[in-house]
Design a protein around this motif. Structure first.
Motif, PDB file in Angstrom:
ATOM      1  N   GLU A  33       0.828  -1.203   0.000  1.00 40.26           N
ATOM      2  CA  GLU A  33       0.000   0.000   0.000  1.00 40.26           C
ATOM      3  C   GLU A  33       0.865   1.257   0.000  1.00 40.26           C
ATOM      4  OE1 GLU A  33      -0.409  -2.508   2.173  1.00 40.26           O
ATOM      5  OE2 GLU A  33      -2.348  -3.364   1.577  1.00 40.26           O
ATOM      6  N   ASP A  34       1.913   1.264   0.842  1.00 38.20           N
ATOM      7  CA  ASP A  34       2.831   2.412   0.869  1.00 38.20           C
ATOM      8  C   ASP A  34       3.572   2.552  -0.453  1.00 38.20           C
ATOM      9  OD1 ASP A  34       2.070   2.997   3.435  1.00 38.20           O
ATOM     10  OD2 ASP A  34       3.841   2.086   4.368  1.00 38.20           O
ATOM     11  N   LEU A  35       3.893   1.423  -1.069  1.00 35.13           N
ATOM     12  CA  LEU A  35       4.564   1.453  -2.365  1.00 35.13           C
ATOM     13  C   LEU A  35       3.667   2.089  -3.425  1.00 35.13           C
ATOM     14  CD1 LEU A  35       7.122   0.563  -3.907  1.00 35.13           C
ATOM     15  CD2 LEU A  35       5.928  -1.570  -4.397  1.00 35.13           C
ATOM     16  N   ALA A  36       2.404   1.664  -3.462  1.00 35.27           N
ATOM     17  CA  ALA A  36       1.457   2.234  -4.422  1.00 35.27           C
ATOM     18  C   ALA A  36       1.258   3.724  -4.184  1.00 35.27           C
ATOM     19  CB  ALA A  36       0.116   1.495  -4.332  1.00 35.27           C
ATOM     20  N   THR A  37       1.185   4.131  -2.923  1.00 34.87           N
ATOM     21  CA  THR A  37       1.019   5.545  -2.592  1.00 34.87           C
ATOM     22  C   THR A  37       2.215   6.359  -3.082  1.00 34.87           C
ATOM     23  OG1 THR A  37      -0.331   5.015  -0.664  1.00 34.87           O
ATOM     24  CG2 THR A  37       0.714   7.178  -0.689  1.00 34.87           C
ATOM     25  N   ALA A  38       3.418   5.833  -2.882  1.00 32.35           N
ATOM     26  CA  ALA A  38       4.621   6.549  -3.311  1.00 32.35           C
ATOM     27  C   ALA A  38       4.679   6.684  -4.827  1.00 32.35           C
ATOM     28  CB  ALA A  38       5.864   5.826  -2.798  1.00 32.35           C
ATOM     29  N   VAL A  39       4.343   5.621  -5.546  1.00 32.92           N
ATOM     30  CA  VAL A  39       4.357   5.659  -7.016  1.00 32.92           C
ATOM     31  C   VAL A  39       3.318   6.651  -7.522  1.00 32.92           C
ATOM     32  CG1 VAL A  39       3.869   4.319  -9.111  1.00 32.92           C
ATOM     33  CG2 VAL A  39       5.278   3.334  -7.280  1.00 32.92           C
ATOM     34  N   ASN A  40       2.114   6.605  -6.958  1.00 32.36           N
ATOM     35  CA  ASN A  40       1.055   7.529  -7.391  1.00 32.36           C
ATOM     36  C   ASN A  40       1.417   8.982  -7.085  1.00 32.36           C
ATOM     37  OD1 ASN A  40      -0.608   5.555  -8.480  1.00 32.36           O
ATOM     38  ND2 ASN A  40      -1.605   5.171  -6.511  1.00 32.36           N
TER      39      ASN A  40
END
Length: 78
Positions: A33-40
């Motif tokens: 989830e944190d990875l997706a947030t950072a990419v977005n």
């Protein structure tokens, strides 16, 4: 047997042309989830769109982390 490319010739040429700029960036996070947030967030702040991502998990359980390499379409790059 007849094989066809995934992209039409016009799309393939546009992907290889001068007007199609890409940028790659690496990310590390302790949850997907944190990875997706950072990419977005990175895409939004730089006005880009993610084209593809490769994600791997390192470790297990609470010591796991996720690493990603993301390729973005960068229309702002000269």
């Amino acid at each position: 047997v007849d094989f066809q490319d995934e992209f039409s010739p016009a799309v393939a040429l546009s992907l290889l042309g001068e007007n199609f700029k890409t940028e790659a960036a690496g990310f590390v996070a302790f949850s997907i989830e944190d990875l997706a947030t950072a990419v977005n967030r990175y895409a939004r702040e730089n006005k880009m769109h993610a084209l593809s991502a490769s994600v791997v998990q390192e470790g297990k359980g609470s010591s796991a982390c996720f690493r990603a390499l993301v390729v973005f379409h960068n229309p702002n790059r000269n």
